[in-house]
Design a protein around this motif. Structure first.
Motif, mmCIF file in Angstrom:
data_model
loop_
_atom_site.group_PDB
_atom_site.id
_atom_site.type_symbol
_atom_site.label_atom_id
_atom_site.label_comp_id
_atom_site.label_asym_id
_atom_site.label_seq_id
_atom_site.Cartn_x
_atom_site.Cartn_y
_atom_site.Cartn_z
ATOM 1 N N GLN A 161 52.814 -25.602 -45.601
ATOM 2 C CA GLN A 161 52.472 -24.947 -44.331
ATOM 3 C C GLN A 161 52.388 -25.950 -43.180
ATOM 4 O O GLN A 161 52.755 -25.643 -42.045
ATOM 5 N N LEU A 219 55.814 -26.466 -42.068
ATOM 6 C CA LEU A 219 56.261 -25.317 -41.264
ATOM 7 C C LEU A 219 55.780 -25.460 -39.823
ATOM 8 O O LEU A 219 56.538 -25.208 -38.878
ATOM 9 N N HIS A 257 49.672 -20.713 -35.849
ATOM 10 C CA HIS A 257 49.745 -20.788 -37.317
ATOM 11 C C HIS A 257 48.731 -21.788 -37.866
ATOM 12 O O HIS A 257 48.217 -21.604 -38.977
ATOM 13 N N HIS A 282 46.269 -20.522 -40.704
ATOM 14 C CA HIS A 282 46.310 -21.253 -41.971
ATOM 15 C C HIS A 282 44.930 -21.784 -42.339
ATOM 16 O O HIS A 282 44.540 -21.787 -43.506
ATOM 17 N N GLY A 315 52.363 -14.016 -46.133
ATOM 18 C CA GLY A 315 52.810 -13.285 -44.955
ATOM 19 C C GLY A 315 52.839 -11.793 -45.190
ATOM 20 O O GLY A 315 53.690 -11.093 -44.636
ATOM 21 N N GLY A 325 48.232 -14.256 -42.034
ATOM 22 C CA GLY A 325 49.439 -15.072 -42.100
ATOM 23 C C GLY A 325 50.679 -14.360 -41.605
ATOM 24 O O GLY A 325 51.634 -14.997 -41.166
ATOM 25 N N SER A 366 51.617 -14.874 -37.734
ATOM 26 C CA SER A 366 52.175 -16.170 -37.349
ATOM 27 C C SER A 366 53.513 -16.435 -38.039
ATOM 28 O O SER A 366 54.489 -16.822 -37.393
ATOM 29 N N LYS A 367 53.596 -16.193 -39.355
ATOM 30 C CA LYS A 367 54.821 -16.559 -40.080
ATOM 31 C C LYS A 367 55.994 -15.681 -39.692
ATOM 32 O O LYS A 367 57.129 -16.157 -39.543
ATOM 33 N N ASP A 368 55.743 -14.380 -39.529
ATOM 34 C CA ASP A 368 56.830 -13.479 -39.152
ATOM 35 C C ASP A 368 57.363 -13.837 -37.768
ATOM 36 O O ASP A 368 58.580 -13.873 -37.544
ATOM 37 N N THR A 381 60.185 -20.436 -47.419
ATOM 38 C CA THR A 381 59.289 -19.280 -47.314
ATOM 39 C C THR A 381 59.348 -18.443 -48.586
ATOM 40 O O THR A 381 58.310 -17.976 -49.088
ATOM 41 N N THR A 438 57.372 -20.146 -51.163
ATOM 42 C CA THR A 438 55.938 -19.961 -50.932
ATOM 43 C C THR A 438 55.439 -18.702 -51.615
ATOM 44 O O THR A 438 54.426 -18.696 -52.316
#
Length: 576
Positions: free
Chosen positions: A281, A284, A300, A304, A354, A360, A363-365, A388, A391
């Motif tokens: 992460q 990322l 993020h 996180h 995510g 999560g 932020s991840k999307d 991803t 993950t």
């Protein structure tokens, strides 16, 4: 003062400060305020040493999150570390750690940043070697020596910034961005951020630091030590624009993300899996920061911190109940024996993956959709999306081993959810991991942005997650039923499972290069030639000479007889 009072006072104080800083950050965000508080300590020629505090919405919000997680971790330690006789010392060290992080967050001055930076390094060494055994000492040494590289880079950046006449970097970033001098300073800052956030080739210290107590891991690997490097680069985000530094960092962090995700899929130590997840992460965040999306990286970072602290605390509760067993192959069916902890664990794991509408996801999307919109090549695109998927893969593998398969430890273990202190401390982070993403995204991104993508790209993120979860489950089944056809090559498993041999290389390089060379230099020079030709040799020679002359000065009959015979023979020889 007993432990209960220290724990209670620090817990209440940190929680109140967290709420105050959060309200202040919302005020600063709404009115777009920045406060700079300066105190000039010393002025030498044209260079002034100034202690400066930077208060804006970003520093205040980050401090609020750090203090929230710190207060929860201290409350959690009340039960987890109850067997420790030196619990007061443990709480004091944790508070020193939080103080160092606070100093780093609110400093726009490289010297005060170095104070907080070094404070984090020194206190983290004390925490890693807290359980005093050989493994902890080795892990602490790797952690300290790896982070010293970043400390030296910061010192060199301070030396280069003397050319500007001040160390307040915040005044120079936009003006001096294109100059060669700022490129050098930027490369040194990136090196410092890479060491603290454990990017290749400094990655081996992060899983080794799992030798620390689990509450420390929850604090260190969510919001403090490892995020310090990312936060520093967020502050220096302008140096990535229009030069090759951002592209270099993008490549290195992409490789780190791929390496850590692959390693987590082949690891069996529960805490090391979560540590490699942290590394993934962090990479990322570094990658999206390299592309110029500073607010996304910060968003993020906050999300996180919430679900990763919860994940570590759930893992600590499991390890505590399993009498310090960390091997996931020994676990199984924990959802039947520890239902509440298992619920928290699964929710934090899904937030990490995510899962839609958890912290999560927001932020991840958004990060992956901005990557699709950005002008990146196929390799970077592969790093983002494949990592991803990995993950989600290791998260579902972890769920399978700990929750689904049969319990694999001895039957005399009594597992339960009776620790109310741990459960209550985890409940706060659980609520934040569920609702925090939507609330913070509304605050940080108040103006909606239009992201227009074709259907196959819009569904790609969800498809990657589903494929990754399926792969994690299937790989776990192959491992568990001894049908490991996909990963039969031992050397491939060894290569990917040991972080590309990085811990071995870094350990051996530390042993053979600096330590062995230092030993030889000490033996040959300090205790060898320099001793013989220096003060000790002079002392020994003068001592021997004085003893020799002292012997002759004693009026001894034997000496006179010897001298008489000697002179007699000399005269006799020359005369006759």
């Amino acid at each position: 003062m007993d432990f209960i009072s220290i724990c209670f006072i620090s817990l209440v104080l940190l929680m109140i400060l967290s709420i105050v800083f959060l309200l202040m950050s919302l005020n600063f965000l709404f009115f777009n305020l920045i406060y700079l508080i300066e105190w000039e300590i010393i002025s030498l020629n044209s260079t002034s040493v100034v202690m400066t505090l930077l208060l804006d919405w970003m520093s205040l919000m980050f401090m609020s999150f750090v203090l929230l997680i710190s207060s929860v971790v201290i409350y959690y330690s009340k039960d987890y570390m109850s067997h420790d006789y030196n619990i007061n010392r443990f709480i004091m060290i944790v508070l020193m750690f939080v103080l160092s992080m606070m100093l780093l967050i609110i400093s726009p001055n490289l010297i005060s940043i170095l104070l907080g930076w070094d404070g984090l390094g020194l206190v983290s060494y004390c925490l890693v070697i807290y359980f005093q055994n050989t493994k902890s000492y080795n892990a602490g040494m790797i952690t300290a020596l790896s982070n010293r590289v970043g400390d030296v880079a910061l010192l060199m950046a301070i030396a280069w910034m003397m050319n500007f006449g001040s160390w307040n970097y915040i005044f120079y970033l936009e003006i001096k961005n294109q100059t060669f001098l700022m490129m050098i300073i930027g490369s040194l800052i990136i090196l410092a951020g890479m060491t603290k956030s454990a990017q290749i080739p400094f990655s081996s210290w992060l899983p080794a630091a799992m030798a620390a107590p689990t509450p420390v891991s929850a604090l260190v690997h969510s919001s403090t030590l490892v995020t310090a490097g990312v936060y520093l680069l967020i502050r220096f985000n302008i140096i990535f624009l229009n030069n090759y530094l951002g592209q270099l960092l993008l490549l290195i962090s992409g490789l780190t993300m791929f390496m850590s995700s692959m390693g987590a899929n082949l690891e069996f130590d529960l805490k090391k899996i979560i540590a490699l997840s942290t590394l993934s992460q962090l990479s990322l965040m570094m990658m999206i920061l390299s592309l110029g999306f500073m607010k996304l990286a910060f968003f993020h970072l906050l999300m996180h911190a919430l679900f990763k602290a919860l994940l570590f605390m759930c893992a600590g509760s499991m390890i505590h109940n399993l009498m310090n067993f960390q091997d996931i192959r020994m676990m199984g069916s924990l959802c039947k024996m520890m239902p509440l902890t298992s619920t928290y664990f699964n929710i934090s794991n899904l937030a990490l993956c995510g899962m839609p509408f958890l912290a999560g996801f927001y932020s991840k999307d958004l990060i992956l959709e901005m990557v699709i919109l950005s002008n990146v090549n196929k390799m970077i695109f592969f790093f983002f999306f494949f990592s991803t998927g990995l993950t989600v893969s290791y998260s579902f593998r972890l769920i399978y081993y700990s929750m689904i398969k049969i319990f694999n430890l001895m039957s005399l273990y009594s597992l339960n959810d009776e620790s109310l202190v741990m459960l209550k401390s985890m409940m706060i982070l659980l609520i934040m991991s569920i609702i925090g993403g939507s609330i913070i995204s509304w605050l940080i991104f108040p103006v909606p942005s239009m992201i227009c993508l074709p259907l196959y790209l819009k569904v790609l993120v969800l498809l990657i997650c589903l494929m990754g979860g399926l792969m994690g489950y299937l790989i776990s089944m192959f491992f568990y039923y001894k049908m490991n056809y996909l990963l039969k090559n031992f050397m491939m498993k060894m290569f990917f499972g040991s972080m590309w041999f990085m811990p071995i290389i870094s350990t051996l390089s530390m042993i053979f290069l600096p330590l062995m060379m230092g030993k030889k230099l000490v033996k040959e020079m300090d205790q060898g030639w320099s001793e013989w030709f220096g003060g000790q040799g002079l002392y020994l020679n003068m001592k021997n000479m004085s003893q020799y002359f002292q012997f002759y000065q004693n009026n001894n009959l034997k000496i006179y007889m010897l001298m008489f015979i000697l002179w007699f023979f000399i005269i006799f020889f020359f005369v006759f």
